[in-house]
Scaffold this motif. Structure first.
Motif, mmCIF file in Angstrom:
data_model
loop_
_atom_site.group_PDB
_atom_site.id
_atom_site.type_symbol
_atom_site.label_atom_id
_atom_site.label_comp_id
_atom_site.label_asym_id
_atom_site.label_seq_id
_atom_site.Cartn_x
_atom_site.Cartn_y
_atom_site.Cartn_z
ATOM 1 N N ARG A 114 6.382 7.098 -8.492
ATOM 2 C CA ARG A 114 7.234 6.053 -7.923
ATOM 3 C C ARG A 114 7.540 6.305 -6.450
ATOM 4 N N HIS A 115 7.929 7.545 -6.138
ATOM 5 C CA HIS A 115 8.401 7.860 -4.797
ATOM 6 C C HIS A 115 7.274 7.863 -3.760
ATOM 7 N N MET A 116 6.035 7.685 -4.193
ATOM 8 C CA MET A 116 4.923 7.654 -3.261
ATOM 9 C C MET A 116 4.397 6.248 -3.013
ATOM 10 N N LEU A 117 4.985 5.242 -3.654
ATOM 11 C CA LEU A 117 4.566 3.856 -3.451
ATOM 12 C C LEU A 117 5.340 3.255 -2.280
ATOM 13 N N GLY A 118 4.650 2.515 -1.455
ATOM 14 C CA GLY A 118 5.311 1.886 -0.322
ATOM 15 C C GLY A 118 6.450 0.976 -0.725
ATOM 16 N N SER A 119 6.300 0.292 -1.849
ATOM 17 C CA SER A 119 7.341 -0.638 -2.307
ATOM 18 C C SER A 119 8.605 0.081 -2.732
ATOM 19 N N TYR A 120 8.512 1.385 -2.985
ATOM 20 C CA TYR A 120 9.684 2.189 -3.329
ATOM 21 C C TYR A 120 10.082 3.130 -2.189
ATOM 22 N N GLY A 121 9.598 2.856 -0.996
ATOM 23 C CA GLY A 121 9.993 3.635 0.169
ATOM 24 C C GLY A 121 9.049 4.739 0.554
ATOM 25 N N GLY A 122 7.946 4.924 -0.167
ATOM 26 C CA GLY A 122 6.999 5.979 0.169
ATOM 27 C C GLY A 122 6.238 5.660 1.448
ATOM 28 N N THR A 123 6.012 6.657 2.258
ATOM 29 C CA THR A 123 5.271 6.488 3.517
ATOM 30 C C THR A 123 4.096 7.448 3.639
ATOM 31 N N GLU A 124 3.940 8.333 2.686
ATOM 32 C CA GLU A 124 2.928 9.386 2.793
ATOM 33 C C GLU A 124 1.518 8.862 2.548
ATOM 34 N N PHE A 125 1.384 7.932 1.603
ATOM 35 C CA PHE A 125 0.070 7.406 1.231
ATOM 36 C C PHE A 125 0.088 5.883 1.274
ATOM 37 N N GLU A 126 -1.097 5.286 1.374
ATOM 38 C CA GLU A 126 -1.220 3.828 1.498
ATOM 39 C C GLU A 126 -1.446 3.194 0.130
ATOM 40 N N THR A 127 -0.597 2.213 -0.196
ATOM 41 C CA THR A 127 -0.733 1.462 -1.457
ATOM 42 C C THR A 127 -0.546 -0.030 -1.164
ATOM 43 N N PRO A 128 -1.403 -0.620 -0.348
ATOM 44 C CA PRO A 128 -1.166 -1.996 0.120
ATOM 45 C C PRO A 128 -1.172 -3.042 -0.983
ATOM 46 N N ASN A 129 -2.011 -2.899 -2.004
ATOM 47 C CA ASN A 129 -2.071 -3.933 -3.036
ATOM 48 C C ASN A 129 -0.865 -3.891 -3.969
ATOM 49 N N LEU A 130 -0.456 -2.683 -4.367
ATOM 50 C CA LEU A 130 0.765 -2.579 -5.166
ATOM 51 C C LEU A 130 1.973 -3.049 -4.366
ATOM 52 N N ASP A 131 1.988 -2.750 -3.069
ATOM 53 C CA ASP A 131 3.093 -3.188 -2.223
ATOM 54 C C ASP A 131 3.099 -4.708 -2.085
ATOM 55 N N ARG A 132 1.915 -5.285 -1.930
ATOM 56 C CA ARG A 132 1.818 -6.747 -1.824
ATOM 57 C C ARG A 132 2.270 -7.414 -3.113
ATOM 58 N N PHE A 133 1.870 -6.849 -4.231
ATOM 59 C CA PHE A 133 2.291 -7.393 -5.525
ATOM 60 C C PHE A 133 3.808 -7.358 -5.645
ATOM 61 N N ALA A 134 4.422 -6.224 -5.261
ATOM 62 C CA ALA A 134 5.873 -6.102 -5.348
ATOM 63 C C ALA A 134 6.579 -7.084 -4.425
ATOM 64 N N ALA A 135 6.060 -7.277 -3.237
ATOM 65 C CA ALA A 135 6.726 -8.117 -2.244
ATOM 66 C C ALA A 135 6.561 -9.601 -2.508
ATOM 67 N N GLU A 136 5.397 -9.985 -3.052
ATOM 68 C CA GLU A 136 5.096 -11.412 -3.148
ATOM 69 C C GLU A 136 5.198 -11.984 -4.547
ATOM 70 N N LYS A 137 5.019 -11.154 -5.579
ATOM 71 C CA LYS A 137 4.894 -11.712 -6.928
ATOM 72 C C LYS A 137 5.818 -11.083 -7.962
ATOM 73 N N ALA A 138 6.352 -9.924 -7.719
ATOM 74 C CA ALA A 138 6.975 -9.156 -8.803
ATOM 75 C C ALA A 138 8.447 -8.864 -8.565
ATOM 76 N N THR A 139 9.122 -8.525 -9.647
ATOM 77 C CA THR A 139 10.446 -7.922 -9.599
ATOM 78 C C THR A 139 10.276 -6.416 -9.673
#
Length: 532
Positions: free
Chosen positions: A20-45
């Motif tokens: 969790r802590h490594m996903l951009g949508s949860y504040g992670g900055t160490e690794f790139e997760t653009p698709n999971l982040d896009r899903f969280a920002a545009e489509k998901a709760t």
């Protein structure tokens, strides 16, 4: 056309060992997760207080597919004879169910019947311990799979056990391009089901059990080495070949078992695996776009647990899933849910756990199961009809620590005096195959076993008690005795201050006892934990 109150279909994508802590949508900055982040920002709760229940891999899947907490009765195993997985019930109700997976434990003893009730299943071969190939491809040099240490390197280092191969050590030599790796193949097959199969079914349920980013942390270019920056002073100590199999140890660097350079290398390789599977998860999002599935299909992204990658607790750096409490990096997990009719980019702060996923799926399809379940539907949270569904959530390993959280405080209870009494209840005597000579996953039943009833029911079941000196099931932890923890996550999210000595610990111990009784935990679990 009015948006239905519930989606018509559900797709679940489980990414194993997703931190969790490594996903951009949860504040992670160490690794790139653009698709999971896009899903969280545009489509998901985005759920902020989702936690693990039964651990590790197969017990967590039992939570999700059977809806019953598993770790209080057995360490690892298949679906019991009296249980009805959600797939069986849905299939009988006319819902087409499909499994797409590269998870080898689903096809080993201990997980062998989770797939059988799907109407269709697709197993993409070659991951982790899968015995897909019996030899290495002699022509593999020059292909995407770079030289890497074998699966037993760490056990050889710390225990002197002769190095041994795991199935993947052979499988990886047959990959000729990135698309041949198990994760990319699984996501491609999932997208194919969404685009090609779903038009043929009125209602359907898809479960994508993707083993990435679980080890081995093996990726080809352009992912390999993406996050590794070796300082000049460390060049002499840097690994000579890729370490794709992480150590499982409490205190790897602190105890001199791995070097700091090796630790950074392993962590970077996890990041590469995470970014690669995120890239291929984009195929699933593309399929939803192509078929217009956002309008009538829920998409759930979840995991079974996290994976320690050097996070420090009690002065030790932790790696893998060793015998330690469920600290936040492992036990506080991501959950993203797209719900038709609801805007993306929102958050839900309600406390939830994996058995609630089962209850939610059952709610969508109005499915009824006959066996005891422990979860609560998240539908009211997703529709805004409720702000909470549970006041607590419990979790743990069989024979190890048992924890409870109220969303802010987390109490972790170990055994008292000794790690007994303890028994296993099961009518399917199977557990995790280790494939390691000299290591036994589960001792066979002996003359101490007898026919008892499953706690909280009248179901006859084999009960095997264990005593001091017996061979114990794998995952039973011997270092839990008289070690208890209380963390206030609101002020101490990194769990550096154990508040066990405060009066609040007594309140949480009482809450834990009440919770265990409410799920019909065996009396001996209460005795083992000193809560009887």
């Amino acid at each position: 056309m009015a948006t239905p109150s519930k989606p018509k279909n559900v797709a679940v994508v489980l990414l194993d060992s997703l931190n969790r802590h490594m996903l951009g949508s949860y504040g992670g900055t160490e690794f790139e997760t653009p698709n999971l982040d896009r899903f969280a920002a545009e489509k998901a709760t985005r759920f902020t207080r989702h936690v693990t229940g039964s651990l590790p891999c197969m017990p967590a899947r039992h939570d999700i597919l059977c809806g019953a907490i598993d770790f209080l009765w057995k360490p690892w195993g298949s679906i019991e004879l009296w249980e009805q997985p959600i797939t069986r019930v849905l299939s009988h109700d006319g819902v087409t169910t499909a499994l797409v997976t590269d998870h080898p434990h689903l096809f080993e003893t201990g997980g062998e019947n989770y797939h059988t009730d799907f109407d269709g299943w697709d197993y993409l071969r070659g991951h982790e311990g899968d015995p897909w190939r019996t030899h290495k491809d002699p022509t593999w040099v020059g292909t995407p799979a770079m030289p890497a240490g074998r699966g037993g390197w760490f056990m050889n280092r710390v225990m002197g056990i002769d190095d041994f191969e795991r199935g993947y050590d052979r499988s990886r030599t047959f990959f000729r391009e990135e698309a041949d790796y198990p994760g990319p193949r699984t996501m491609t097959a999932a997208a194919r089901f969404l685009t090609e199969a779903t038009p043929h079914h009125d209602r359907w349920f898809l479960f994508v059990d993707e083993f990435d980013p679980h080890e081995p942390f093996d990726t080809p270019a352009p992912w390999a080495g993406r996050y590794e920056d070796v300082p000049p002073e460390d060049e002499a100590n840097a690994p000579r070949s890729m370490i794709i199999w992480p150590p499982y140890v409490d205190g790897g660097v602190a105890k001199g078992l791995i070097s700091e350079a090796e630790g950074r290398h392993v962590r970077a390789n996890y990041g590469s695996k995470l970014s690669m599977i995120d890239h291929w998860f984009g195929r699933v999002l593309d399929a939803f776009d192509e078929r217009g599935l956002w309008e009538d299909t829920a998409l759930v992204v979840c995991t079974d647990h996290g994976h320690y990658l050097g996070e420090e607790r009690e002065g030790n750096d932790i790696w893998g899933k060793p015998g330690v409490p469920q600290y936040e990096p492992l036990g506080h997990t991501p959950l993203l849910i797209h719900w038709p009719g609801q805007d993306g980019g929102g958050t839900c702060d309600a406390l939830t756990t994996n058995v609630d996923l089962f209850a939610t799926i059952a709610d969508v399809y109005e499915a009824q199961v006959a066996h005891r379940t422990h979860g609560r539907s998240m539908v009211p949270l997703l529709t805004g009809e409720a702000e909470a569904i549970s006041e607590w959530a419990i979790g743990g390993y069989y024979g190890g620590w048992v924890q409870i959280t109220d969303g802010t405080r987390k109490y972790v209870r170990g055994a008292v005096g000794e790690n007994f009494p303890i028994s296993m209840w099961s009518n399917r005597w199977s557990t995790m195959p280790l494939h390691i000579h000299g290591f036994e996953g589960l001792p066979a039943p002996d003359q101490k076993a007898w026919l008892d009833t499953m706690p909280g029911s009248d179901i006859p079941v084999i009960r095997q008690p264990y005593e001091a000196g017996d061979k114990l099931p794998f995952w039973v932890s011997g270092n839990t005795v008289d070690r208890h923890f209380l963390f206030d996550l609101g002020v101490d999210p990194d769990e550096q201050e154990n508040r066990q000595g405060e009066s609040a610990a007594d309140d949480m111990a009482t809450l834990l006892r009440e919770a265990l009784v409410s799920v019909d935990a065996p009396d001996e679990q209460l005795a083992r934990l000193g809560l009887g």
